[in-house]
Design a protein around this motif. Structure first.
Motif, PDB file in Angstrom:
ATOM      1  N   ARG A 167     182.543 133.465   0.105  1.00  0.00           N
ATOM      2  CA  ARG A 167     181.068 134.792   0.245  1.00  0.00           C
ATOM      3  C   ARG A 167     181.659 136.401   0.754  1.00  0.00           C
ATOM      4  NH1 ARG A 167     178.205 134.254   5.824  1.00  0.00           N
ATOM      5  NH2 ARG A 167     180.500 135.204   6.149  1.00  0.00           N
ATOM      6  N   CYS A 221     179.917 139.270  -1.479  1.00  0.00           N
ATOM      7  CA  CYS A 221     179.075 140.311  -1.345  1.00  0.00           C
ATOM      8  C   CYS A 221     179.483 141.912  -0.850  1.00  0.00           C
ATOM      9  CB  CYS A 221     178.897 138.819   0.032  1.00  0.00           C
ATOM     10  SG  CYS A 221     177.657 137.123  -0.843  1.00  0.00           S
ATOM     11  N   GLU A 270     174.385 132.327  -0.424  1.00  0.00           N
ATOM     12  CA  GLU A 270     173.903 133.712   0.182  1.00  0.00           C
ATOM     13  C   GLU A 270     175.030 134.523  -1.445  1.00  0.00           C
ATOM     14  OE1 GLU A 270     175.799 135.942   3.743  1.00  0.00           O
ATOM     15  OE2 GLU A 270     176.037 133.763   4.674  1.00  0.00           O
ATOM     16  N   MET A 271     175.736 134.147  -1.645  1.00  0.00           N
ATOM     17  CA  MET A 271     176.512 134.484  -3.178  1.00  0.00           C
ATOM     18  C   MET A 271     176.146 134.101  -4.621  1.00  0.00           C
ATOM     19  SD  MET A 271     180.749 132.862  -2.454  1.00  0.00           S
ATOM     20  CE  MET A 271     180.489 131.645  -2.055  1.00  0.00           C
ATOM     21  N   VAL A 331     173.424 137.278  -4.522  1.00  0.00           N
ATOM     22  CA  VAL A 331     173.385 138.418  -5.102  1.00  0.00           C
ATOM     23  C   VAL A 331     173.628 138.188  -6.602  1.00  0.00           C
ATOM     24  CG1 VAL A 331     176.051 139.767  -5.523  1.00  0.00           C
ATOM     25  CG2 VAL A 331     175.235 138.698  -3.159  1.00  0.00           C
TER      26      VAL A 331
END
Length: 200
Positions: free
Chosen positions: A71, A75, A130-131, A134
């Motif tokens: 991550r 990110c 979160e990935m 992105v």
């Protein structure tokens, strides 16, 4: 008096995590025991318990260490100033390079995350989200006229991109950095070509 931490504590812990990932990937989490794990690590069972209270704690640390580092790398990638196409190409290249040498962790992530308590799964899935966020941002930037009004299509394309990347470790696990960069470009071209087809 509190027990002091050995100077090589972090090095030994990293070794245990890497070997545990290999054992979990090869044997399956359910079949792996702390005795088997200790033997594979070349340490005593008492010693492995010095680092981890049980294999559940060890599994969580394997996945937490792997996914958190992944991550942070994905990110934290510097994409500002690049065109949308260049952002996508750079992101896919970085992901495939980050996957290199992590096939066991990748398999464990796919097969054993559900064995953990819900609270720990939530932490790990948070890294994954979160990935994905992105990737969604970068994919959407390549065709805002398509994706701004169709969140489901954006999600489907984004997860299809991860699907192409995630299957690579199964049939090209020994691929070097150059091969990974080449495949990242193949996926980029497929995605951009597919997006172009949807805008016609």
């Amino acid at each position: 008096m509190a027990r002091t931490i050995a100077k090589d504590h972090d090095q030994k812990r990293a070794h245990i995590l890497k070997v545990a990932a290999q054992v979990f990937a090869a044997e399956g989490f359910d079949r792996a025991s702390m005795t088997v794990l200790a033997k594979a690590c070349g340490i005593s069972k008492a010693n492995i318990y010095h680092y981890y209270s049980g294999k559940d704690a060890l599994l969580f640390d394997v996945l937490d260490s792997y996914l958190r580092a992944l991550r942070d790398r994905i990110c934290g990638l510097a994409l500002d100033g690049l065109s949308p196409e260049a952002q996508l190409r750079a992101l896919l290249r970085e992901i495939l390079l980050a996957y290199q040498g992590a096939d066991d962790e990748h398999r464990v992530q796919s097969s054993a995350i559900s064995a953990l308590p819900q609270s720990e799964q939530a932490v790990l899935r948070g890294y994954q989200r979160e990935m994905v966020a992105v990737m969604k941002t970068v994919v959407a930037a390549n065709a805002p006229e398509v994706f701004d009004a169709d969140a489901m299509r954006l999600h489907e394309v984004t997860m299809s991109v991860f699907g192409m990347l995630n299957w690579y470790y199964m049939w090209q696990s020994e691929a070097d950095a150059q091969a990974r960069l080449r495949y990242a470009d193949v996926v980029t071209d497929l995605v951009l070509g597919g997006i172009a087809g949807q805008t016609l």
